[in-house]
Design an enzyme around this catalytic site. Structure first.
Site, PDB file in Angstrom:
ATOM      1  CE  LYS A 212       3.249  18.575   5.083  1.00  0.00           C
ATOM      2  NZ  LYS A 212       3.294  17.280   5.617  1.00  0.00           N
ATOM      3  CB  CYS A 266       1.925  18.677  10.738  1.00  0.00           C
ATOM      4  SG  CYS A 266       2.411  16.992  11.074  1.00  0.00           S
TER       5      CYS A 266
HETATM    6  N1  SAJ Z   1      -8.418  21.236  14.014  1.00  0.00           N
HETATM    7  C1  SAJ Z   1      -9.368  22.150  14.432  1.00  0.00           C
HETATM    8  N2  SAJ Z   1     -10.445  22.383  13.606  1.00  0.00           N
HETATM    9  C2  SAJ Z   1     -10.593  21.743  12.400  1.00  0.00           C
HETATM   10  C3  SAJ Z   1      -9.605  20.826  11.989  1.00  0.00           C
HETATM   11  C4  SAJ Z   1      -8.525  20.596  12.818  1.00  0.00           C
HETATM   12  O1  SAJ Z   1      -9.276  22.742  15.525  1.00  0.00           O
HETATM   13  O2  SAJ Z   1     -11.595  21.996  11.730  1.00  0.00           O
HETATM   14  C5  SAJ Z   1      -7.248  20.973  14.885  1.00  0.00           C
HETATM   15  C6  SAJ Z   1      -7.166  19.528  15.370  1.00  0.00           C
HETATM   16  O3  SAJ Z   1      -7.959  19.327  16.509  1.00  0.00           O
HETATM   17  C7  SAJ Z   1      -5.688  19.383  15.662  1.00  0.00           C
HETATM   18  C8  SAJ Z   1      -5.057  20.268  14.585  1.00  0.00           C
HETATM   19  O4  SAJ Z   1      -6.069  21.131  14.122  1.00  0.00           O
HETATM   20  O5  SAJ Z   1      -5.364  19.892  16.938  1.00  0.00           O
HETATM   21  C9  SAJ Z   1      -4.449  19.519  13.431  1.00  0.00           C
HETATM   22  O6  SAJ Z   1      -5.270  18.438  13.034  1.00  0.00           O
HETATM   23  P1  SAJ Z   1      -5.555  18.022  11.519  1.00  0.00           P
HETATM   24  O7  SAJ Z   1      -6.426  16.834  11.531  1.00  0.00           O
HETATM   25  O8  SAJ Z   1      -6.039  19.188  10.748  1.00  0.00           O
HETATM   26  O9  SAJ Z   1      -4.122  17.719  10.910  1.00  0.00           O
HETATM   27  P2  SAJ Z   1      -2.857  16.811  11.355  1.00  0.00           P
HETATM   28  O10 SAJ Z   1      -1.878  17.709  12.059  1.00  0.00           O
HETATM   29  O11 SAJ Z   1      -3.253  15.575  12.053  1.00  0.00           O
HETATM   30  O12 SAJ Z   1      -2.289  16.426   9.897  1.00  0.00           O
HETATM   31  C10 SAJ Z   1      -1.969  17.459   8.958  1.00  0.00           C
HETATM   32  C11 SAJ Z   1      -2.630  17.124   7.610  1.00  0.00           C
HETATM   33  N3  SAJ Z   1      -2.580  18.300   6.741  1.00  0.00           N
HETATM   34  C12 SAJ Z   1      -3.676  18.760   6.095  1.00  0.00           C
HETATM   35  O13 SAJ Z   1      -4.772  18.285   6.236  1.00  0.00           O
HETATM   36  C13 SAJ Z   1      -3.457  19.918   5.183  1.00  0.00           C
HETATM   37  C14 SAJ Z   1      -1.938  15.927   6.957  1.00  0.00           C
HETATM   38  O14 SAJ Z   1      -2.443  15.688   5.661  1.00  0.00           O
HETATM   39  C15 SAJ Z   1      -0.419  16.177   6.887  1.00  0.00           C
HETATM   40  O15 SAJ Z   1       0.277  15.083   6.310  1.00  0.00           O
HETATM   41  C16 SAJ Z   1       0.076  16.356   8.315  1.00  0.00           C
HETATM   42  O16 SAJ Z   1      -0.554  17.529   8.852  1.00  0.00           O
HETATM   43  C17 SAJ Z   1       1.581  16.489   8.273  1.00  0.00           C
HETATM   44  O17 SAJ Z   1       2.273  15.504   8.605  1.00  0.00           O
HETATM   45  O18 SAJ Z   1       2.072  17.537   7.859  1.00  0.00           O
END
Ligand code: SAJ
Length: 416
Positions: A212, A266
């Site tokens: 995870k 996360c």
């Molecule tokens: N972000 C970027 N660029 C990207 C993708 C995301 O800047 O290309 C930023 C987003 O704007 C945000 C942050 O990253 O600020 C996180 O967003 P996210 O959509 O990547 O993830 P979370 O935090 O909403 O959810 C993640 C997910 N993990 C993965 O995709 C590996 C989710 O599956 C997990 O269950 C969750 O963390 C968790 O609870 O751990």
């Protein structure tokens, strides 16, 4: 033995959807929550968090008499712990919520029960959970000491759902199931197979814990790569959005999107659990965290440089949430950027966030005003795009033509 009654400890962004989905499959679900307000809201068939369709599923489960929230644990066949695991001090994992949950459920445990840790946790936390349970219940045996023969089974089954798609991903995602013994894994698999359409993959607890953390660190490192590229592009006068689009036409390249920094509770937190457990080895993971943490400061500098060109800067921050189309402002780089612009008195600050009704205190007290998109576009001469909400993507490009813009999400290139 089949599971009839299960208990979910912590009815937040993960626990409440999990409880509601199990209830919708016909199990009796007891949700345990420390917030009395949340307990009352849920028992009235309502929700205290925003997540698509969750209100409907919770209402259905409560009305059918399958889901009930309480402040104190009651006996059940399985307990699923879904409490927060933040970090404290020097990025040290804070397991106090897990410890408190363990001590409270231990009092109602009986032979044959299953305890599952869903919270994202550092390696070794599931074994620690078993130790905490055993300390409160010396009359029962636990798998860290008795393996297959234990009275109570303990496993780690990390949640992996994406905020905004929780109900869908709870069912469709594959699930990693890591027991403290193969029998613990087997029992936990039986439970998750009641709701999961994806595959339940068996492993041990330590591997499940690190898996995870690895998923979120993988994403963090890749976002850091994109964020670093964005600053390189600024230096070299190249459009980073076009660059990413072009490089991603290579069959084995998939650069993620740069942004204002990484938010949420996360991805911005979990990599530190790896760094804390293996500081000598986790060099890249630590550096990625630092790059992503520094991005908001870089954006504030960009805004200051632009605003300095105006006699009376009026700066509109588009978006405060940590990502698009959610209302969650926790650990949001957009919030930090908006706050820093106001704090440093770079200009008059307006905030546009269509998903909230009231501005958080920390912005309001610094003079930030929550306004509509139209008011922001009328009053501001400088625009900082911090979140690519759907409603922003629908705006006509010409609305931004006369503005000075810092576009952290590449929104302008997506407008028509
Ligand atoms: N972000 C970027 N660029 C990207 C993708 C995301 O800047 O290309 C930023 C987003 O704007 C945000 C942050 O990253 O600020 C996180 O967003 P996210 O959509 O990547 O993830 P979370 O935090 O909403 O959810 C993640 C997910 N993990 C993965 O995709 C590996 C989710 O599956 C997990 O269950 C969750 O963390 C968790 O609870 O751990």
């Amino acid at each position: 033995m089949t599971f009839k009654t299960i208990s979910v400890i912590g009815l937040g962004y993960i626990g409440l959807p999990t409880a509601a989905v199990f209830a919708s499959r016909g199990l009796d679900v007891i949700g345990v929550e420390v917030s009395e307000k949340a307990v009352n809201t849920i028992n009235a068939g309502k929700v205290h968090i925003v997540e698509p369709d969750l209100d409907m599923v919770v209402r259905g489960a409560v009305n059918a008499g399958r889901l009930r929230a309480t402040l104190t644990p009651e006996p059940a066949d399985a307990f699923m712990i879904a409490v927060p695991t933040p970090f404290k001090g020097d990025h040290e994992p804070d397991l106090s919520y897990i410890e408190a949950a363990a001590k409270s459920i231990a009092t109602v445990l009986k032979k044959g029960d299953l305890v599952i840790l869903e919270s994202t946790s550092p390696v070794g936390a599931t074994e620690q959970l078993s130790l905490w349970l055993a300390a409160t219940r010396p009359d029962l045996t636990f798998p860290h000491a008795c393996g297959e023969l234990a009275d109570v089974q303990v496993a780690h089954c990390p949640e992996r759902v994406l905020p905004g798609k929780v109900l869908q991903e709870l069912v469709s995602n594959d699930r990693i199931i890591g027991g403290l013994s193969p029998y613990c894994t087997e029992r936990a698999t039986e439970l998750y197979e009641l709701i999961v359409a994806g595959e339940c993959i068996a492993t041990n607890a330590r591997t499940a814990e690190l898996a995870k953390l690895t998923e979120n660190s993988f994403r963090d490192v890749n976002i850091a790569f994109a964020n670093e590229l964005s600053t390189i592009c600024d230096q070299l006068d190249v459009n980073v959005w076009e660059l990413v689009r072009l490089t991603n036409r290579h069959p084995r390249v998939n650069v993620l999107n740069p942004g204002p920094g990484v938010g949420g509770h996360c991805i911005a937190v979990d990599p530190w659990f790896i760094v804390h457990s293996a500081p000598e080895q986790a060099k890249l993971i630590r550096l990625a965290r630092e790059i992503n943490n520094n991005k908001p400061l870089y954006v504030v500098d960009q805004v200051r440089d632009l605003a300095d060109q105006s006699k009376k800067p009026v700066i509109a921050c588009f978006g405060l949430a940590f990502k698009a189309d959610i209302d969650d402002l926790r650990e949001s780089p957009a919030m930090d950027i908006c706050e820093a612009i106001a704090e440093q008195q770079i200009g008059e600050v307006l905030a546009v966030e269509p998903n909230i009704g009231e501005l958080p205190e920390r912005l309001a007290e610094k003079g930030v005003e929550l306004v509509s998109v139209n008011e922001a576009l009328e009053r501001a001469n400088t625009v900082v795009i911090l979140v690519d909400h759907k409603s922003f993507i629908r705006l006509p490009k010409e609305k931004f033509a006369a503005k000075m813009v810092v576009d952290t999400r590449g929104l302008l290139s997506r407008l028509s």
